[in-house]
Design an enzyme around this catalytic site. Structure first.
Site, mmCIF file in Angstrom:
data_model
loop_
_atom_site.group_PDB
_atom_site.id
_atom_site.type_symbol
_atom_site.label_atom_id
_atom_site.label_comp_id
_atom_site.label_asym_id
_atom_site.label_seq_id
_atom_site.Cartn_x
_atom_site.Cartn_y
_atom_site.Cartn_z
ATOM 1 C CB CYS A 4 54.521 25.262 63.364
ATOM 2 S SG CYS A 4 54.266 24.950 61.608
ATOM 3 C CB CYS A 7 53.105 21.677 63.659
ATOM 4 S SG CYS A 7 54.743 21.391 62.936
ATOM 5 C CG ASN A 87 54.198 30.429 47.148
ATOM 6 O OD1 ASN A 87 54.550 30.543 45.970
ATOM 7 N ND2 ASN A 87 52.951 30.622 47.533
ATOM 8 N N GLY A 93 56.815 34.843 48.546
ATOM 9 C CA GLY A 93 55.567 35.107 49.272
ATOM 10 C C GLY A 93 55.157 34.020 50.236
ATOM 11 C CB THR A 95 52.238 33.687 54.447
ATOM 12 O OG1 THR A 95 51.368 32.637 54.006
ATOM 13 C CG2 THR A 95 52.254 34.814 53.434
ATOM 14 C CG HIS A 98 54.716 22.823 58.326
ATOM 15 N ND1 HIS A 98 54.689 22.190 59.567
ATOM 16 C CD2 HIS A 98 54.558 21.842 57.402
ATOM 17 C CE1 HIS A 98 54.509 20.888 59.389
ATOM 18 N NE2 HIS A 98 54.417 20.646 58.068
ATOM 19 C CG HIS A 100 52.519 25.203 52.365
ATOM 20 N ND1 HIS A 100 53.356 25.886 53.214
ATOM 21 C CD2 HIS A 100 52.003 26.134 51.523
ATOM 22 C CE1 HIS A 100 53.345 27.162 52.911
ATOM 23 N NE2 HIS A 100 52.532 27.355 51.872
HETATM 24 P P1 AMP Z 1 51.988 30.406 51.384
HETATM 25 O O1 AMP Z 1 51.646 31.837 51.087
HETATM 26 O O2 AMP Z 1 52.546 29.663 50.213
HETATM 27 O O3 AMP Z 1 52.844 30.269 52.628
HETATM 28 O O4 AMP Z 1 50.616 29.692 51.646
HETATM 29 C C1 AMP Z 1 49.983 29.624 52.875
HETATM 30 C C2 AMP Z 1 48.555 29.241 52.572
HETATM 31 O O5 AMP Z 1 47.967 28.804 53.776
HETATM 32 C C3 AMP Z 1 47.699 30.391 52.036
HETATM 33 O O6 AMP Z 1 47.185 30.037 50.753
HETATM 34 C C4 AMP Z 1 46.602 30.527 53.086
HETATM 35 O O7 AMP Z 1 45.345 30.839 52.526
HETATM 36 C C5 AMP Z 1 46.609 29.165 53.742
HETATM 37 N N1 AMP Z 1 46.134 29.132 55.109
HETATM 38 C C6 AMP Z 1 46.500 29.955 56.123
HETATM 39 N N2 AMP Z 1 45.869 29.598 57.264
HETATM 40 C C7 AMP Z 1 45.101 28.527 56.955
HETATM 41 C C8 AMP Z 1 44.200 27.706 57.710
HETATM 42 N N3 AMP Z 1 43.971 27.901 59.002
HETATM 43 N N4 AMP Z 1 43.560 26.697 57.055
HETATM 44 C C9 AMP Z 1 43.778 26.491 55.746
HETATM 45 N N5 AMP Z 1 44.621 27.217 54.986
HETATM 46 C C10 AMP Z 1 45.265 28.230 55.572
HETATM 47 ZN ZN ZN Z 2 55.278 22.956 61.376
#
Ligand code: AMP
Ligand code: ZN
Length: 114
Positions: A4, A7, A87, A93, A95, A98, A100
Site C-alpha cells: 500500500c 502505508c 474520494n 475517482g 486511485t 488507503h 485520505h
Molecule cells: P485519490 O485520487 O483521491 O485516490 O488521490 C490520490 C492522491 O495521491 C492524488 O492526488 C495523487 O496526486 C496523490 N499521490 C499519489 N502518489 C503520491 C506520492 N507518492 N506522494 C504524494 N502524493 C501522491
Molecule cells: Zn495502507
C-alpha cells in the site's frame, strides 16, 4: 498493509514532504497539486476508504477530522477557508485505496464542483 503506497509513505519507506505527524496520523504534500495548497491527511492504520469503516474505526475517524483542522492551521489556510475531499470508491475517482483527506486551499473555489 503490504504493497500500500500510503502505508509505506506513513512509515517513511517512500519519501514524501511531511507537513504533520503524530502517533495516529501523517500529513504530506500531494505530488500533483490541484490547488496552491494541496495536502493529504492519512491515518497510519490501513483503512481502504470511508465505505469500509467499521464501528471500531469510529475513534480514528473522529480524530481524523480534528487532525484536518490542525493541519489547516499549520498550513495557514484556516482563516481564509479550505475544502476537504475524501474520494471514496471507483466513481469518485479514488486511485489510492488507503483512506485520505485532500485539504485544498490557497485560492477561491467554485461550488458545486462535480
Ligand atoms: P485519490 O485520487 O483521491 O485516490 O488521490 C490520490 C492522491 O495521491 C492524488 O492526488 C495523487 O496526486 C496523490 N499521490 C499519489 N502518489 C503520491 C506520492 N507518492 N506522494 C504524494 N502524493 C501522491
Ligand atoms: Zn495502507
Amino acid at each position: 498493509m503490504e504493497d500500500c503506497l500510503f502505508c509505506k509513505i506513513s512509515k517513511g519507506e517512500i519519501p514524501s514532504t511531511k507537513v504533520y505527524e503524530d502517533d495516529d496520523f501523517y500529513a504530506f504534500k500531494d505530488i500533483a497539486p490541484v490547488a496552491p495548497v494541496h495536502v493529504l491527511v492519512i491515518p497510519k492504520k490501513h483503512i481502504a476508504n470511508i465505505a469500509s469503516l467499521t464501528p471500531d474505526d469510529a475513534d480514528v475517524a473522529g480524530k481524523m477530522l480534528y487532525t484536518i483542522q490542525k493541519v489547516a492551521q499549520i498550513l495557514g489556510i484556516d482563516k481564509d477557508g479550505y475544502r476537504v475531499v475524501f474520494n471514496t470508491g471507483e466513481k469518485a475517482g479514488q486511485t489510492v485505496h488507503h483512506m485520505h483527506a485532500h485539504i485544498l486551499g490557497g485560492k477561491e473555489m467554485a461550488w458545486p464542483g462535480v
